[in-house]
Design an enzyme around this catalytic site. Structure first.
Site, PDB file in Angstrom:
ATOM      1  N   LYS A 179     -21.537  -5.741   2.800  1.00 25.99           N
ATOM      2  CA  LYS A 179     -21.331  -5.741   1.344  1.00 25.99           C
ATOM      3  C   LYS A 179     -20.402  -6.905   0.999  1.00 25.99           C
ATOM      4  O   LYS A 179     -19.199  -6.842   1.210  1.00 25.99           O
ATOM      5  CB  LYS A 179     -20.699  -4.438   0.852  1.00 25.99           C
ATOM      6  N   GLY A 210     -23.181  -5.556  -4.349  1.00 27.52           N
ATOM      7  CA  GLY A 210     -22.778  -4.549  -5.338  1.00 27.52           C
ATOM      8  C   GLY A 210     -21.272  -4.547  -5.490  1.00 27.52           C
ATOM      9  O   GLY A 210     -20.578  -5.382  -4.906  1.00 27.52           O
ATOM     10  N   GLY A 212     -17.321  -3.013  -5.342  1.00 25.40           N
ATOM     11  CA  GLY A 212     -16.516  -2.268  -4.376  1.00 25.40           C
ATOM     12  C   GLY A 212     -16.511  -0.771  -4.642  1.00 25.40           C
ATOM     13  O   GLY A 212     -16.780   0.025  -3.737  1.00 25.40           O
ATOM     14  N   PRO A 213     -16.211  -0.370  -5.890  1.00 29.05           N
ATOM     15  CA  PRO A 213     -16.127   1.069  -6.144  1.00 29.05           C
ATOM     16  C   PRO A 213     -17.447   1.808  -5.918  1.00 29.05           C
ATOM     17  O   PRO A 213     -17.429   3.014  -5.674  1.00 29.05           O
ATOM     18  CB  PRO A 213     -15.706   1.132  -7.626  1.00 29.05           C
ATOM     19  N   VAL A 215     -20.718   0.347  -4.004  1.00 28.52           N
ATOM     20  CA  VAL A 215     -21.312   0.087  -2.682  1.00 28.52           C
ATOM     21  C   VAL A 215     -20.240   0.132  -1.581  1.00 28.52           C
ATOM     22  O   VAL A 215     -20.458   0.699  -0.507  1.00 28.52           O
ATOM     23  CB  VAL A 215     -22.056  -1.271  -2.683  1.00 28.52           C
ATOM     24  N   GLY A 216     -19.062  -0.451  -1.862  1.00 33.34           N
ATOM     25  CA  GLY A 216     -17.987  -0.443  -0.860  1.00 33.34           C
ATOM     26  C   GLY A 216     -17.576   0.975  -0.492  1.00 33.34           C
ATOM     27  O   GLY A 216     -17.480   1.322   0.684  1.00 33.34           O
ATOM     28  N   GLU A 254      -8.291  -6.396   7.713  1.00 32.09           N
ATOM     29  CA  GLU A 254      -7.637  -7.710   7.583  1.00 32.09           C
ATOM     30  C   GLU A 254      -7.133  -7.793   6.159  1.00 32.09           C
ATOM     31  O   GLU A 254      -7.928  -7.930   5.226  1.00 32.09           O
ATOM     32  CB  GLU A 254      -8.644  -8.843   7.836  1.00 32.09           C
ATOM     33  N   CYS A 288      -5.512 -15.799   2.893  1.00 32.99           N
ATOM     34  CA  CYS A 288      -4.608 -14.716   3.320  1.00 32.99           C
ATOM     35  C   CYS A 288      -3.500 -15.220   4.236  1.00 32.99           C
ATOM     36  O   CYS A 288      -2.405 -14.674   4.243  1.00 32.99           O
ATOM     37  CB  CYS A 288      -5.386 -13.580   3.963  1.00 32.99           C
ATOM     38  N   GLU A 387       2.132 -10.840  -2.486  1.00 29.18           N
ATOM     39  CA  GLU A 387       1.073 -11.819  -2.270  1.00 29.18           C
ATOM     40  C   GLU A 387       0.573 -12.293  -3.630  1.00 29.18           C
ATOM     41  O   GLU A 387       0.087 -11.496  -4.429  1.00 29.18           O
ATOM     42  CB  GLU A 387      -0.073 -11.186  -1.474  1.00 29.18           C
TER      43      GLU A 387
HETATM   44  P1  NDP Z   1     -10.310  -6.389  -3.043  1.00 29.07           P
HETATM   45  O1  NDP Z   1      -9.500  -6.005  -1.883  1.00 29.07           O
HETATM   46  O2  NDP Z   1     -10.477  -5.414  -4.129  1.00 29.07           O
HETATM   47  O3  NDP Z   1     -11.801  -6.797  -2.557  1.00 29.07           O
HETATM   48  C1  NDP Z   1     -12.203  -6.975  -1.218  1.00 29.07           C
HETATM   49  C2  NDP Z   1     -13.553  -6.293  -0.972  1.00 29.07           C
HETATM   50  O4  NDP Z   1     -13.396  -4.873  -1.119  1.00 29.07           O
HETATM   51  C3  NDP Z   1     -14.611  -6.690  -1.977  1.00 29.07           C
HETATM   52  O5  NDP Z   1     -15.884  -6.728  -1.365  1.00 29.07           O
HETATM   53  C4  NDP Z   1     -14.543  -5.553  -2.973  1.00 29.07           C
HETATM   54  O6  NDP Z   1     -15.723  -5.406  -3.710  1.00 29.07           O
HETATM   55  C5  NDP Z   1     -14.336  -4.386  -2.040  1.00 29.07           C
HETATM   56  N1  NDP Z   1     -13.808  -3.180  -2.690  1.00 29.07           N
HETATM   57  C6  NDP Z   1     -13.120  -3.070  -3.854  1.00 29.07           C
HETATM   58  N2  NDP Z   1     -12.811  -1.777  -4.101  1.00 29.07           N
HETATM   59  C7  NDP Z   1     -13.323  -1.056  -3.073  1.00 29.07           C
HETATM   60  C8  NDP Z   1     -13.330   0.331  -2.754  1.00 29.07           C
HETATM   61  N3  NDP Z   1     -12.765   1.222  -3.551  1.00 29.07           N
HETATM   62  N4  NDP Z   1     -13.938   0.724  -1.617  1.00 29.07           N
HETATM   63  C9  NDP Z   1     -14.509  -0.169  -0.794  1.00 29.07           C
HETATM   64  N5  NDP Z   1     -14.547  -1.500  -1.046  1.00 29.07           N
HETATM   65  C10 NDP Z   1     -13.953  -1.938  -2.172  1.00 29.07           C
HETATM   66  O7  NDP Z   1      -9.756  -7.746  -3.586  1.00 29.07           O
HETATM   67  P2  NDP Z   1      -9.810  -8.332  -5.073  1.00 29.07           P
HETATM   68  O8  NDP Z   1     -11.047  -9.120  -5.167  1.00 29.07           O
HETATM   69  O9  NDP Z   1      -9.629  -7.291  -6.124  1.00 29.07           O
HETATM   70  O10 NDP Z   1      -8.517  -9.248  -5.090  1.00 29.07           O
HETATM   71  C11 NDP Z   1      -7.270  -8.713  -5.501  1.00 29.07           C
HETATM   72  C12 NDP Z   1      -6.147  -9.226  -4.667  1.00 29.07           C
HETATM   73  O11 NDP Z   1      -6.409  -8.953  -3.311  1.00 29.07           O
HETATM   74  C13 NDP Z   1      -5.943 -10.727  -4.689  1.00 29.07           C
HETATM   75  O12 NDP Z   1      -5.146 -11.101  -5.753  1.00 29.07           O
HETATM   76  C14 NDP Z   1      -5.286 -10.972  -3.379  1.00 29.07           C
HETATM   77  O13 NDP Z   1      -3.900 -10.779  -3.490  1.00 29.07           O
HETATM   78  C15 NDP Z   1      -5.860  -9.935  -2.480  1.00 29.07           C
HETATM   79  N6  NDP Z   1      -6.920 -10.433  -1.598  1.00 29.07           N
HETATM   80  C16 NDP Z   1      -6.607 -10.664  -0.314  1.00 29.07           C
HETATM   81  C17 NDP Z   1      -7.562 -11.151   0.542  1.00 29.07           C
HETATM   82  C18 NDP Z   1      -7.236 -11.439   1.950  1.00 29.07           C
HETATM   83  O14 NDP Z   1      -8.032 -12.059   2.643  1.00 29.07           O
HETATM   84  N7  NDP Z   1      -6.093 -11.022   2.431  1.00 29.07           N
HETATM   85  C19 NDP Z   1      -8.929 -11.448   0.101  1.00 29.07           C
HETATM   86  C20 NDP Z   1      -9.173 -11.115  -1.291  1.00 29.07           C
HETATM   87  C21 NDP Z   1      -8.183 -10.631  -2.078  1.00 29.07           C
HETATM   88  P3  NDP Z   1     -15.924  -6.217  -5.092  1.00 29.07           P
HETATM   89  O15 NDP Z   1     -15.292  -7.539  -4.980  1.00 29.07           O
HETATM   90  O16 NDP Z   1     -17.383  -6.326  -5.175  1.00 29.07           O
HETATM   91  O17 NDP Z   1     -15.325  -5.334  -6.123  1.00 29.07           O
END
Ligand code: NDP
Length: 480
Positions: A179, A210, A212-213, A215-216, A254, A288, A387
């Site tokens: 996903k 899809g 996160g809320p 498909v994730g 991660e 990250c 972060e």
């Molecule tokens: P998220 O952690 O929300 O997203 C990462 C993945 O998780 C995406 O595929 C997302 O789906 C999915 N996801 C979201 N909610 C759920 C859930 N409830 N259950 C399962 N999977 C889920 O990161 P954001 O995109 O919201 O970014 C927010 C903050 O996260 C950033 O400002 C940054 O600080 C941090 N971040 C850190 C990363 C790292 O590598 N350490 C990478 C990305 C973000 P979808 O995007 O489709 O909603």
């Protein structure tokens, strides 16, 4: 393919990739994909549903026994064909990352495309190795694939994050459902075009785009997913860990970071500052491992601030397809807003701006934030602890090495870090004291075979190299 010359027609992807075929999703809902440099909608993918997840997991489950029993050399040959098919798409990948994430094209080519190809190449070689077997007393100890893996990935390195999960999982003999982030799904489709071309056995790797809320969550909670490999924010990682813990499955996480770059008094300061600023601002700071806290010995502090200001002046913000651009936009309006909030908060907390800030003129459209540096940042302040995930660097002075190590370790994160010193032994001694999963000494080069992952709230488990393959295995002891 010249996406730069004219905005492309909408890149519409209508299918999921399940059981080796492009198939229609259960529902007709779509997710628009935005170009963050302009705000224009440039593409569209299906909004997957829990029914799609059920289907993809069933396909991965059906494919698992056959793939797990496939000889290592044959699995390696499949990964080799995947590598060739992906490499053939390098230009399209770089353009797509520049389009949907806003990474400047040069960087999108070198890092966003080059890095996952390097990682995939390393996994071809690791896949070919027979699984390690060990005799311990009267036991034969085997490593076996963990089963069906759910891979949930973020938007910041849209191909690398997927490859860093799929390639070692396949090398270990697991099957996968991916996903990708809803913000950058088009790049993942290029990987699955390569999967199709490479002729991987049906169901070995499946794609359900899809949110996160929806498909994730469905993937993390699915009773037939043996392991979830997640990369993203610590907040979402915590949610995924709960879902996985509820059914006692495995999780690799991660998560975020707040990495410290320690510049000791005897360091080659111009190099340490130049590399340090480049690292902090890589991919507009949406990395990250970014060294977002620069710790400088007080004897060199003023000199370092002057070098930082000069370095930042060289960062041109703008169109990712303009060769002169070094910083693209942030991925979304929400991300830019979040980062601006951190800048406002740092100003209110009394940090001293030495570059950038809210008043710097920026392109009129798109989600741009100026590269910003604060000096005299208090080690306990929000800017030093949270972060930011944007082009914002916190500079902190220190008086001796013990203090530098204490400041560096004063974090709930523990992902990466750096040490600079003319005395490599001293730098190594400091590196050993940092509570992080990675440390680069004097700009040590990235190693795709080194284990990658975090201490503390930066995560659980390791990716890449032999440790990354082992992560997708179970241990079995047979007594005789
Ligand atoms: P998220 O952690 O929300 O997203 C990462 C993945 O998780 C995406 O595929 C997302 O789906 C999915 N996801 C979201 N909610 C759920 C859930 N409830 N259950 C399962 N999977 C889920 O990161 P954001 O995109 O919201 O970014 C927010 C903050 O996260 C950033 O400002 C940054 O600080 C941090 N971040 C850190 C990363 C790292 O590598 N350490 C990478 C990305 C973000 P979808 O995007 O489709 O909603």
């Amino acid at each position: 393919m010249d996406l730069a010359a004219a905005p492309p027609a909408l890149l519409v992807r209508r299918h999921l990739h399940v059981a080796g075929a492009w198939v229609d999703p259960a529902d007709g809902e779509a997710i628009p994909v935005e170009n963050p440099a302009t705000g224009e909608i440039v593409g569209q993918v299906p909004a997957g549903t829990p029914a799609d997840v059920d289907w993809a997991v069933a396909a991965a489950r059906a494919a698992f026994p056959g793939w797990a029993a496939t000889a290592p050399a044959e699995r390696a040959a499949h990964l080799d064909r995947l590598h060739a098919a992906l490499a053939a798409r390098a230009e399209a990948i770089a353009h797509t990352v520049a389009l949907e994430l806003g990474t400047p094209l040069k960087l999108a080519t070198r890092v966003q495309t080059g890095l996952p190809l390097t990682v995939l190449r390393s996994m071809v070689e690791l896949a070919a190795r027979p699984p390690a077997e060990q005799t311990v007393g009267n036991s034969l100890v085997l490593r076996e694939p963990v089963g069906v893996v759910g891979a949930i990935t973020p938007w910041n390195y849209p191909l690398h994050q997927v490859v860093a999960k799929v390639a070692p999982a396949l090398a270990a003999g697991c099957t996968v459902v991916v996903k990708p982030s809803e913000l950058t799904p088009l790049t993942a489709y290029l990987l699955f075009d390569a999967v199709s071309e490479a002729g991987l056995p049906a169901g070995v790797v499946n794609l359900v785009p899809g949110t996160g809320p929806v498909v994730g969550e469905a993937l993390a909670a699915h009773p037939d997913v043996d392991m979830v490999s997640f990369t993203g924010s610590t907040a979402t990682g915590r949610r995924v860990a709960h879902l996985v813990a509820d059914r006692i499955a495995r999780a690799a996480l991660e998560l975020g970071g707040k990495s410290a770059n320690l510049i000791l008094a005897d360091a080659d300061l111009p190099t340490a500052v130049k590399v340090g600023v480049g690292n902090a601002f890589l991919n507009s700071g949406q990395t990250c491992t970014a060294w977002t806290r620069m710790l400088v010995h007080r004897d060199r502090y003023a000199e370092a601030l002057a070098l930082i200001a000069t370095a930042v002046a060289g960062y041109r913000t703008g169109d990712p397809f303009d060769p002169a651009t070094r910083l693209g936009p942030l991925v979304s309006a929400a991300q830019a807003e979040r980062v601006r909030g951190h800048v406002e908060r740092a100003l209110a907390d009394g940090a001293r701006p030495v570059a950038g800030g809210p008043d710097v003129p920026l392109p009129p459209r798109g989600h741009f934030v100026a590269p910003t540096v604060f000096a005299d940042v208090h080690p306990d302040s929000a800017l030093a602890q949270e972060e930011v995930f944007g082009p914002v660097l916190a500079v902190i002075p220190f008086d001796d090495t013990d203090e530098a190590v204490a400041i560096a370790n004063n974090s709930r994160y523990g992902l990466a870090g750096a040490v600079w010193s003319a005395d490599e032994n001293q730098a190594l001694a400091v590196a050993r004291r940092l509570r992080t999963g990675q440390v680069d000494v004097n700009g040590g080069a990235f190693n795709p075979l080194a284990p990658f992952g975090g201490y503390k709230q930066s995560g659980l488990g390791r990716e890449l190299g032999p440790a990354g393959v082992e992560e997708f295995t179970e241990l079995k002891a047979i007594q005789r």
